[in-house]
Structures are given as C-alpha cells and as structure tokens.
Design an enzyme around this catalytic site. Structure first.
Site, PDB file in Angstrom:
ATOM      1  N   GLN A   1      53.040  43.525  32.559  1.00 26.54           N
ATOM      2  CA  GLN A   1      53.581  42.749  33.675  1.00 26.54           C
ATOM      3  C   GLN A   1      53.860  41.305  33.271  1.00 26.54           C
ATOM      4  O   GLN A   1      53.117  40.714  32.499  1.00 26.54           O
ATOM      5  CB  GLN A   1      52.551  42.761  34.805  1.00 26.54           C
ATOM      6  CG  GLN A   1      53.153  42.470  36.141  1.00 26.54           C
ATOM      7  CD  GLN A   1      52.315  43.008  37.272  1.00 26.54           C
ATOM      8  OE1 GLN A   1      51.661  44.028  37.141  1.00 26.54           O
ATOM      9  NE2 GLN A   1      52.327  42.336  38.390  1.00 26.54           N
TER      10      GLN A   1
ATOM     11  N   SER B   1      48.252  46.671  28.872  1.00 25.40           N
ATOM     12  CA  SER B   1      47.977  46.905  30.291  1.00 25.40           C
ATOM     13  C   SER B   1      48.920  47.981  30.842  1.00 25.40           C
ATOM     14  O   SER B   1      48.864  49.128  30.428  1.00 25.40           O
ATOM     15  CB  SER B   1      48.089  45.580  31.054  1.00 25.40           C
ATOM     16  OG  SER B   1      47.720  45.752  32.400  1.00 25.40           O
ATOM     17  N   LEU B   2      49.822  47.615  31.757  1.00 19.71           N
ATOM     18  CA  LEU B   2      50.826  48.545  32.276  1.00 19.71           C
ATOM     19  C   LEU B   2      51.523  49.298  31.147  1.00 19.71           C
ATOM     20  O   LEU B   2      51.836  50.489  31.265  1.00 19.71           O
ATOM     21  CB  LEU B   2      51.850  47.739  33.089  1.00 19.71           C
ATOM     22  CG  LEU B   2      53.214  48.381  33.322  1.00 19.71           C
ATOM     23  CD1 LEU B   2      53.092  49.526  34.296  1.00 19.71           C
ATOM     24  CD2 LEU B   2      54.207  47.343  33.822  1.00 19.71           C
TER      25      LEU B   2
ATOM     26  N   ARG C   1      49.659  52.105  41.390  1.00 15.34           N
ATOM     27  CA  ARG C   1      48.734  51.221  40.660  1.00 15.34           C
ATOM     28  C   ARG C   1      49.015  49.765  41.030  1.00 15.34           C
ATOM     29  O   ARG C   1      48.099  48.983  41.317  1.00 15.34           O
ATOM     30  CB  ARG C   1      48.904  51.443  39.156  1.00 15.34           C
ATOM     31  CG  ARG C   1      48.038  50.545  38.247  1.00 15.34           C
ATOM     32  CD  ARG C   1      48.349  50.886  36.784  1.00 15.34           C
ATOM     33  NE  ARG C   1      47.528  50.152  35.812  1.00 15.34           N
ATOM     34  CZ  ARG C   1      47.891  49.019  35.217  1.00 15.34           C
ATOM     35  NH1 ARG C   1      49.051  48.459  35.499  1.00 15.34           N
ATOM     36  NH2 ARG C   1      47.087  48.448  34.335  1.00 15.34           N
TER      37      ARG C   1
ATOM     38  N   HIS D   1      42.561  42.832  35.497  1.00 12.18           N
ATOM     39  CA  HIS D   1      41.591  43.186  34.448  1.00 12.18           C
ATOM     40  C   HIS D   1      40.238  42.501  34.580  1.00 12.18           C
ATOM     41  O   HIS D   1      39.543  42.305  33.596  1.00 12.18           O
ATOM     42  CB  HIS D   1      42.187  42.970  33.051  1.00 12.18           C
ATOM     43  CG  HIS D   1      43.410  43.802  32.840  1.00 12.18           C
ATOM     44  ND1 HIS D   1      43.369  45.175  32.774  1.00 12.18           N
ATOM     45  CD2 HIS D   1      44.720  43.465  32.758  1.00 12.18           C
ATOM     46  CE1 HIS D   1      44.599  45.651  32.645  1.00 12.18           C
ATOM     47  NE2 HIS D   1      45.430  44.616  32.642  1.00 12.18           N
TER      48      HIS D   1
ATOM     49  N   GLN E   1      40.630  50.708  32.744  1.00 15.33           N
ATOM     50  CA  GLN E   1      41.536  49.673  32.247  1.00 15.33           C
ATOM     51  C   GLN E   1      41.878  48.634  33.327  1.00 15.33           C
ATOM     52  O   GLN E   1      42.068  47.458  33.033  1.00 15.33           O
ATOM     53  CB  GLN E   1      42.804  50.368  31.724  1.00 15.33           C
ATOM     54  CG  GLN E   1      43.744  49.464  30.964  1.00 15.33           C
ATOM     55  CD  GLN E   1      45.179  49.662  31.410  1.00 15.33           C
ATOM     56  OE1 GLN E   1      45.474  49.641  32.593  1.00 15.33           O
ATOM     57  NE2 GLN E   1      46.066  49.838  30.453  1.00 15.33           N
TER      58      GLN E   1
END
Length: 310
Positions: free
Chosen positions: A11, A91-92, A116, A200, A249
C-alpha cells in the site's frame, strides 16, 4: 545469471492510471483487469485508470487496485517465458506473491484483499492511529524509543524495510512521542506517513480475526514457487501454513529486509519489482548494492527489464 525473484509492492504505491499502458498493449494484462471487475462486481478498471487519488487512497480500494495492477504487469513477463525462482511481496504484496506462486487464485485474492482493506480500516477509527518512518537509526534504538513512548499508548516497530529505515505504528500520541525520542537519539529524519490506519501493529488484531473468517472460505492450491513470508522472512512451500501467516501478518512486523537477505542467500541476484512504483527496488539496492534491481510498471520499464534479461 543467478536466480530471479519477483517482488510485489504494498500500500502507498498506487497512482491513477497505473498499469494502463501495459493493459493497452497486452491482452493478457487487460484480461486481469476484466477478471478483477467480474470478481468484485464493480468496474475496478475504471477506478484505476480514471478515478482520483482520494478514491485510490481508501484502503479497501487501494488493496485490490494495487494487487490487480501487479498481476496484470506480470503477464508480459510470463508471456516471454520469464519465470521467478522465488516470490515475495511487502504486506499486501504477499497476496500478489501467492497468486504468482499459484497458491491463491487471482479472483479469490482480489476479493479477500478488498475485505482485508476494509477490516484494517475499521480496526482503528480514523485519526486514532498513526505511522511514522524513522531514518538513519539502529533498529535496537528505535525499539527502545517505542518502549519509552508506550506509556502514552501502543507504539511498535512494524516495518523493517532496509538498513537505516524502519516504520513504527500505533496510537497517534505514542507514535509522535517515539518519533521525537528517535530524533533526540540521532535519527536523520522522521516522517509521519499519510496512511489511514496503523498497519502491522497489535491494534490490528481484530482485523486479523475477521480476515481469518474470510480466508476460511477459499481453497488454497499447492505452492508452485517458494514464497518468502513477511512474518518470519522464511521460505514457505507448504500451503497448510499460509492462512495462519496471512492472518498474523496484519498485526505483526514486516521483516522485509530479512526476506531480501534470505533470497540473496539462496542465490537470487536479480529482483524484479512488479506493479506500481519503485520503492522496493530502492530497498533492495540499500540492502545489497551488488544485486540487480529491475521493475515493471509501464512499457518503458517493461522494455528495459526485458533488455536487461535478454
């Protein structure tokens, strides 16, 4: 040539029109945008190519639009027979890595990441959380500053991006205090990030719980290409651990620097960042200046990458 890794952005990399040149030129890429539209039930292609920054910045839009663009931009490489030995995503981007590895179908992935994004946004009301990037300070000192600031609320080290760059996240006052302390301890810069939630960190555990229910509904396939996971920075080839790792995660630190180091240790010398932006390529070069970092986000970068690999 050594081994190749495909790496996928997270992101923050989004921009209006991303992937359009490649979709106009390659039918296989255009098909991905159309598949995403069919899966989501609204015209995501229109959103990506013609909306505005504010629309793309909404987390539940950001996540499926970046995933779609990344998978679309990968298609010309696959058409030319370029296959990775390892895949990873920040991440994503880990969802794009799993699509590339065959673990998750693209249409399942794009639906899951939209949810999500929604759950991550809902976990912490807008304005309550914050994220900041700390530059030029040892990880241990950043962690100490977070501990000291945590009397004002939750603040944790969340993204270990590359040497001398670490992101922290949590409740706004605590993040601001930790950033101040880091500056006092000699950080070169601290930058408050324009994000809508503190990604996170432990505040996002409720989002992980909701995500777990969504992941229950999808069937995973065998992993065809080893995937580096953000949570442990280890290589996974067993699909049975994937759902738990993706749930964790959301509220655990992203060990990106270690993911890259693991791949280098396994013989990767060429990293191709696929999707919008070149942030990950920058991290890779800071981690090891001797490896090759390429990217694919438009026709110019695609052609440069194909030339470099020829």
């Amino acid at each position: 040539m050594g081994k190749i890794a495909f790496i996928f952005p997270g992101q923050g990399a989004q921009y209006v029109g991303m992937g359009k040149e490649i979709a106009d030129e390659y039918k296989s890429a255009d098909d991905i945008f159309n598949e995403a539209t069919a899966a989501l039930g609204f015209d995501i292609k229109e959103m990506i190519f013609s909306s505005d920054d504010e629309t793309l910045k909404i987390t539940e839009n950001t996540q499926p639009t970046i995933l779609t663009t990344s998978i679309a931009c990968m298609q010309p490489l696959l058409e030319k027979g370029i296959k990775p030995d390892y895949v990873a995503g920040l991440s994503l981007g880990e969802y794009a890595a799993h699509v590339a590895a065959g673990t998750i179908s693209f249409s399942d992935a794009v639906k899951v990441v939209r949810k999500r994004g929604k759950y991550m946004q809902e976990a912490v009301p807008v304005g309550v959380g914050a994220m900041s990037v700390i530059m030029g300070l040892d990880n241990d000192i950043v962690i100490e500053c977070c501990k000291e600031a945590s009397q004002l609320g939750v603040v944790e080290a969340t993204n270990y991006n590359c040497p001398g760059q670490i992101a922290i996240a949590g409740e706004k006052a605590a993040v601001e205090k930790a950033s101040e302390l880091c500056k006092e301890k000699g950080a070169k810069r601290t930058v408050l990030l324009p994000v809508s939630a503190p990604f996170h960190c432990s505040l996002l555990k409720p989002a992980g719980e909701k995500l777990a229910a969504e992941l229950e509904n999808i069937t995973l396939n065998d992993i065809q290409i080893p995937v580096l996971t953000n949570v442990t920075a280890e290589c996974i080839t067993d699909k049975s651990v994937v759902k738990d790792l993706l749930v964790n995660q959301v509220s655990k630190s992203v060990l990106w620097e270690n993911c890259i180091r693991t791949m280098i240790d396994k013989g990767v010398d060429t990293f191709i960042e696929i999707g919008p932006g070149k942030v990950l390529s920058g991290f890779v070069k800071k981690i090891n200046k001797d490896v090759i970092a390429l990217n694919v986000e438009d026709l110019e970068s695609l052609n440069k990458t194909l030339e470099a690999l020829a």
